[in-house]
Design a protein around this motif. Structure first.
Motif, mmCIF file in Angstrom:
data_model
loop_
_atom_site.group_PDB
_atom_site.id
_atom_site.type_symbol
_atom_site.label_atom_id
_atom_site.label_comp_id
_atom_site.label_asym_id
_atom_site.label_seq_id
_atom_site.Cartn_x
_atom_site.Cartn_y
_atom_site.Cartn_z
ATOM 1 N N ASP A 116 0.849 -1.189 -0.095
ATOM 2 C CA ASP A 116 0.093 -0.082 0.232
ATOM 3 C C ASP A 116 0.806 1.291 0.026
ATOM 4 O OD1 ASP A 116 -2.377 -1.469 -0.135
ATOM 5 O OD2 ASP A 116 -2.768 -1.274 2.208
ATOM 6 N N LEU A 117 2.215 1.128 0.284
ATOM 7 C CA LEU A 117 3.002 2.281 0.412
ATOM 8 C C LEU A 117 2.952 3.174 -0.717
ATOM 9 C CD1 LEU A 117 5.767 0.801 2.440
ATOM 10 C CD2 LEU A 117 4.264 2.312 3.335
ATOM 11 N N THR A 118 3.118 4.458 -0.626
ATOM 12 C CA THR A 118 3.165 5.292 -1.677
ATOM 13 C C THR A 118 4.003 6.494 -1.276
ATOM 14 O OG1 THR A 118 1.276 7.013 -1.092
ATOM 15 C CG2 THR A 118 0.875 5.040 -2.256
ATOM 16 N N ASP A 119 4.502 7.415 -2.304
ATOM 17 C CA ASP A 119 5.235 8.590 -1.904
ATOM 18 C C ASP A 119 4.456 9.405 -0.617
ATOM 19 O OD1 ASP A 119 6.915 8.023 -3.749
ATOM 20 O OD2 ASP A 119 6.726 9.653 -5.062
ATOM 21 N N SER A 120 3.431 9.347 -0.512
ATOM 22 C CA SER A 120 2.652 10.121 0.591
ATOM 23 C C SER A 120 3.069 9.627 1.939
ATOM 24 C CB SER A 120 1.071 10.179 0.485
ATOM 25 O OG SER A 120 0.641 8.670 0.417
ATOM 26 N N ASN A 121 3.523 8.459 2.134
ATOM 27 C CA ASN A 121 3.930 7.865 3.214
ATOM 28 C C ASN A 121 5.050 8.467 3.922
ATOM 29 O OD1 ASN A 121 1.975 5.557 1.862
ATOM 30 N ND2 ASN A 121 1.754 5.386 4.165
ATOM 31 N N GLU A 122 6.083 9.125 3.060
ATOM 32 C CA GLU A 122 7.162 9.411 3.489
ATOM 33 C C GLU A 122 7.130 10.879 3.893
ATOM 34 O OE1 GLU A 122 11.781 10.520 1.777
ATOM 35 O OE2 GLU A 122 9.914 9.852 0.065
#
Length: 297
Positions: A165-171
């Protein structure tokens, strides 16, 4: 004679589990299910319908002959080979019959009162040496995403689906925002050198794949998946990652035998358990579990 033939031709089809199951699979309810859930249910459908009973295949048995006892016996017999699959197949049987009862396709739901098999929670702890050896083999494999997925799952105490599910928004500047499933609390794992290395490797590889394919990045950060397929440029699906992990596990076992190393296999979910066990401080808060009892799953 002609009338008898006409009546026989136009007689209503006898409902069986196979027919009810296939009917469910043509409904909007089915289409709203996740693709992974549909695949799992189709596998359940296959195993249930081809099971041989006293009078033939279970899938062809008329619904009128399905009883609580029959389902209980099926559950017990299936549990001898796999308790977890027995419970999953029971869940599908319940879903089919509940749907059929609610839409008045049957007058009685024979699954009422049939309980799942009790399965003792897996408590395996993955030793550092076993984890590091498989990580080494994963880095040498053709599956670029397996080793960073392992590291992120371990260091952030994540499930396989959560990693995908990880995307750039998780950083975040302070660490990774972990959005957990199954009722667990979201939390943030602070950056450390290993987590940073795994994350950066994944982002760099993702960017290279898209550049090689001349494929544009999605505009929104929440749409930019970090683990994608080199072949399609799309998000890696759960089944593909499971297949890759399975092949890396086989390769690790072979490498251990060749080097005469004692290596104990572990599951991907064991990495979350290891991450929680290795955490210093509040383990429940770090895992995202809302209750202490959830720590045993």
């Amino acid at each position: 004679m002609i009338w008898m033939a006409y009546e026989s031709h136009n007689a209503p089809m006898v409902a069986t589990f196979s027919t009810l199951s296939r009917d469910l699979q043509q409904t909007p309810i089915w289409r709203k299910l996740a693709v992974s859930t549909q695949r799992d249910y189709l596998d359940c459908h296959l195993h249930i319908t081809i099971r041989k009973g006293n009078t033939g295949l279970l899938g062809d048995l008329p619904i009128a002959k399905w009883t609580v006892g029959l389902i209980r016996k099926y559950q017990d017999h299936r549990g001898e080979s796999s308790e977890s699959r027995a419970n999953k197949e029971l869940a599908y049987i319940k879903r089919v019959f509940s749907w059929a009862y609610e839409y008045e396709k049957i007058k009685f739901n024979p699954t009422l009162g049939v309980k799942k098999l009790s399965i003792k929670a897996r408590q395996h702890y993955t030793e550092d040496s076993d984890y590091e050896f498989m990580l080494e083999i994963a880095k040498q494999s053709n599956y670029w995403y397996v080793w960073p997925a392992m590291e992120i799952a371990y260091l952030c105490r994540m499930r396989l689906s959560e990693v995908l599910d990880l995307t750039d928004s998780n950083e975040l500047p302070t660490g990774l925002l972990i959005k957990r499933r199954k009722g667990s609390r979201d939390n943030i794992t602070e950056w450390n050198p290993r987590l940073r290395a795994a994350w950066d490797h994944t982002i760099t590889t993702r960017n290279r794949i898209l550049a090689d394919r001349k494929q544009p990045h999605p505009i929104r950060a929440e749409d930019r998946r970090i683990i994608i397929s080199e072949r399609t440029g799309d998000k890696i699906v759960l089944s593909s990652l499971k297949t890759a992990i399975g092949r890396v596990t086989v390769a690790t076992k072979q490498a251990a035998e060749e080097r005469r190393i004692i290596w104990v296999p572990f599951t991907f979910h064991d990495l979350k358990r290891k991450g929680v066990s290795d955490t210093k401080g509040d383990k429940q808060e770090a895992s995202g579990h809302r209750t202490a009892s959830m720590m045993n799953v």
